[in-house]
Motif scaffolding. Structure first.
Motif, PDB file in Angstrom:
ATOM      1  N   ALA A  81       0.871  -1.180   0.000  1.00 18.69           N
ATOM      2  CA  ALA A  81       0.000   0.000   0.000  1.00 18.69           C
ATOM      3  C   ALA A  81       0.902   1.223   0.000  1.00 18.69           C
ATOM      4  O   ALA A  81       1.695   1.416   0.928  1.00 18.69           O
ATOM      5  CB  ALA A  81      -0.906   0.009   1.226  1.00 18.69           C
ATOM      6  N   ILE A  82       0.799   2.037  -1.050  1.00 20.40           N
ATOM      7  CA  ILE A  82       1.677   3.203  -1.213  1.00 20.40           C
ATOM      8  C   ILE A  82       0.808   4.438  -1.393  1.00 20.40           C
ATOM      9  O   ILE A  82       0.017   4.522  -2.350  1.00 20.40           O
ATOM     10  CB  ILE A  82       2.625   3.024  -2.400  1.00 20.40           C
ATOM     11  CG1 ILE A  82       3.500   1.778  -2.169  1.00 20.40           C
ATOM     12  CG2 ILE A  82       3.480   4.275  -2.603  1.00 20.40           C
ATOM     13  CD1 ILE A  82       4.401   1.426  -3.337  1.00 20.40           C
ATOM     14  N   HIS A  83       0.932   5.388  -0.469  1.00 19.42           N
ATOM     15  CA  HIS A  83       0.120   6.602  -0.541  1.00 19.42           C
ATOM     16  C   HIS A  83       0.500   7.407  -1.786  1.00 19.42           C
ATOM     17  O   HIS A  83       1.688   7.538  -2.104  1.00 19.42           O
ATOM     18  CB  HIS A  83       0.338   7.445   0.710  1.00 19.42           C
ATOM     19  CG  HIS A  83      -0.719   8.484   0.918  1.00 19.42           C
ATOM     20  ND1 HIS A  83      -0.765   9.660   0.172  1.00 19.42           N
ATOM     21  CD2 HIS A  83      -1.766   8.538   1.777  1.00 19.42           C
ATOM     22  CE1 HIS A  83      -1.799  10.371   0.580  1.00 19.42           C
ATOM     23  NE2 HIS A  83      -2.425   9.726   1.540  1.00 19.42           N
ATOM     24  N   GLY A  97       4.173  -6.691   0.946  1.00 22.00           N
ATOM     25  CA  GLY A  97       3.549  -6.467   2.236  1.00 22.00           C
ATOM     26  C   GLY A  97       3.888  -5.156   2.907  1.00 22.00           C
ATOM     27  O   GLY A  97       3.461  -4.898   4.035  1.00 22.00           O
ATOM     28  N   THR A  98       4.647  -4.294   2.244  1.00 21.52           N
ATOM     29  CA  THR A  98       5.127  -3.047   2.836  1.00 21.52           C
ATOM     30  C   THR A  98       4.136  -1.917   2.616  1.00 21.52           C
ATOM     31  O   THR A  98       3.453  -1.857   1.590  1.00 21.52           O
ATOM     32  CB  THR A  98       6.507  -2.700   2.256  1.00 21.52           C
ATOM     33  OG1 THR A  98       7.478  -3.565   2.859  1.00 21.52           O
ATOM     34  CG2 THR A  98       6.907  -1.270   2.502  1.00 21.52           C
ATOM     35  N   VAL A  99       4.076  -1.013   3.597  1.00 19.53           N
ATOM     36  CA  VAL A  99       3.189   0.146   3.545  1.00 19.53           C
ATOM     37  C   VAL A  99       4.025   1.417   3.563  1.00 19.53           C
ATOM     38  O   VAL A  99       4.891   1.588   4.433  1.00 19.53           O
ATOM     39  CB  VAL A  99       2.217   0.145   4.744  1.00 19.53           C
ATOM     40  CG1 VAL A  99       1.347   1.393   4.733  1.00 19.53           C
ATOM     41  CG2 VAL A  99       1.361  -1.119   4.729  1.00 19.53           C
ATOM     42  N   ILE A 100       3.779   2.306   2.605  1.00 19.42           N
ATOM     43  CA  ILE A 100       4.450   3.606   2.515  1.00 19.42           C
ATOM     44  C   ILE A 100       3.388   4.681   2.706  1.00 19.42           C
ATOM     45  O   ILE A 100       2.448   4.783   1.915  1.00 19.42           O
ATOM     46  CB  ILE A 100       5.146   3.805   1.164  1.00 19.42           C
ATOM     47  CG1 ILE A 100       5.981   2.579   0.770  1.00 19.42           C
ATOM     48  CG2 ILE A 100       5.981   5.089   1.174  1.00 19.42           C
ATOM     49  CD1 ILE A 100       7.181   2.330   1.607  1.00 19.42           C
ATOM     50  N   MET A 101       3.549   5.509   3.736  1.00 18.30           N
ATOM     51  CA  MET A 101       2.495   6.446   4.103  1.00 18.30           C
ATOM     52  C   MET A 101       2.712   7.833   3.501  1.00 18.30           C
ATOM     53  O   MET A 101       3.737   8.109   2.857  1.00 18.30           O
ATOM     54  CB  MET A 101       2.365   6.499   5.622  1.00 18.30           C
ATOM     55  CG  MET A 101       1.921   5.164   6.194  1.00 18.30           C
ATOM     56  SD  MET A 101       1.533   5.245   7.936  1.00 18.30           S
ATOM     57  CE  MET A 101       1.117   3.529   8.250  1.00 18.30           C
ATOM     58  N   ALA A 102       1.748   8.707   3.718  1.00 17.63           N
ATOM     59  CA  ALA A 102       1.730  10.036   3.100  1.00 17.63           C
ATOM     60  C   ALA A 102       2.972  10.832   3.470  1.00 17.63           C
ATOM     61  O   ALA A 102       3.403  10.838   4.627  1.00 17.63           O
ATOM     62  CB  ALA A 102       0.476  10.789   3.531  1.00 17.63           C
ATOM     63  N   GLY A 103       3.538  11.506   2.479  1.00 19.36           N
ATOM     64  CA  GLY A 103       4.650  12.409   2.712  1.00 19.36           C
ATOM     65  C   GLY A 103       5.996  11.749   2.894  1.00 19.36           C
ATOM     66  O   GLY A 103       7.006  12.441   3.070  1.00 19.36           O
ATOM     67  N   ILE A 118       6.854   2.351   6.398  1.00 15.45           N
ATOM     68  CA  ILE A 118       7.553   3.624   6.237  1.00 15.45           C
ATOM     69  C   ILE A 118       6.501   4.685   6.506  1.00 15.45           C
ATOM     70  O   ILE A 118       5.640   4.954   5.668  1.00 15.45           O
ATOM     71  CB  ILE A 118       8.178   3.776   4.839  1.00 15.45           C
ATOM     72  CG1 ILE A 118       9.002   2.524   4.478  1.00 15.45           C
ATOM     73  CG2 ILE A 118       9.016   5.052   4.788  1.00 15.45           C
ATOM     74  CD1 ILE A 118      10.135   2.200   5.427  1.00 15.45           C
ATOM     75  N   ASN A 119       6.567   5.262   7.691  1.00 17.15           N
ATOM     76  CA  ASN A 119       5.446   6.039   8.195  1.00 17.15           C
ATOM     77  C   ASN A 119       5.451   7.477   7.680  1.00 17.15           C
ATOM     78  O   ASN A 119       6.348   7.901   6.955  1.00 17.15           O
ATOM     79  CB  ASN A 119       5.445   5.991   9.729  1.00 17.15           C
ATOM     80  CG  ASN A 119       4.053   5.887  10.310  1.00 17.15           C
ATOM     81  OD1 ASN A 119       3.161   6.631   9.927  1.00 17.15           O
ATOM     82  ND2 ASN A 119       3.862   4.970  11.246  1.00 17.15           N
TER      83      ASN A 119
END
Length: 204
Positions: A81-83, A97-103, A118-119
């Motif tokens: 999931a990549i913002h 399975g990695t998540v990349i958040m806003a900004g 990656i918050n």
């Protein structure tokens, strides 16, 4: 696709998925009796998960060790999931399975492992290597050529100078400044960072 875990981290991932318009979330798995629906998404019990394991899944749990445990348990197809507001160089490698958040900013030749977080607003500079199950917390910054070992938590607002090696399953406290290499399992706080104790070895 489906999410496993219905906590606050899950809500952020739901927002990312909806904004990216790449997938439709069909359900969330969580055994908390308070959860029947999260936002407009139905919540299923984890005993029913095997029925869905041919589908796409993200483990939406913030705890690094728990993500590792369940990633070994499930033979699902894991997705990312990549913002859409993350800034990611064209040659960044992001594993399943990695998540990349806003900004978040991921610069040239960065490698991100499996089931990482990656918050919000985290900065990962060129040629960094982030191993599996790492959480890089909001507004933390890693300069170029930093290596972060499996399962490590980089605390909110922490800073790591260039070329540092951070061991596996270590904890970097909020606001800590890392100017020396970090051994496995170390808990480090302060400016400059100092070891205050060691984590227990993770459960495999």
């Amino acid at each position: 696709m489906y999410l496993f875990g219905g906590n606050g981290h899950c809500k952020v991932i739901v927002d990312i998925i909806k904004k990216s318009n790449e997938y439709t979330i069909e359900g969330i798995f969580d055994d908390n009796p308070k959860f029947n629906v999260i936002f407009d998404i139905p919540v299923f019990k984890t005993k029913d998960l095997d029925f869905f394991l041919d589908k796409q899944l993200i483990i939406s749990i913030g705890n690094n060790n728990i993500r590792k445990k369940f990633s070994k348990k499930f033979s699902a197809t894991y997705i990312n999931a990549i913002h859409p507001n993350a800034i990611i160089s064209n040659d960044v490698r992001i594993n399943e399975g990695t998540v990349i958040m806003a900004g978040a900013i991921l610069n040239a030749s960065v490698t991100i492992g499996k089931h990482c977080i990656i918050n919000t607003g985290a900065v990962i500079e060129h040629d960094c290597i982030i191993h599996d199950f790492v959480h890089v917390s909001p507004n933390s910054s890693l300069a170029g050529n930093v290596v972060v070992g499996e399962g490590t938590q980089i605390g909110i607002g922490a800073s790591v100078i260039q070329g540092i090696q951070i061991g596996k399953w270590s904890t970097i406290g909020a606001g800590t400044v890392i100017i020396d290499d970090v051994p496995d399992f170390a808990v480090i706080v302060g400016n400059p960072g100092k070891i205050i104790k060691y984590n227990s070895i993770e459960n495999d």
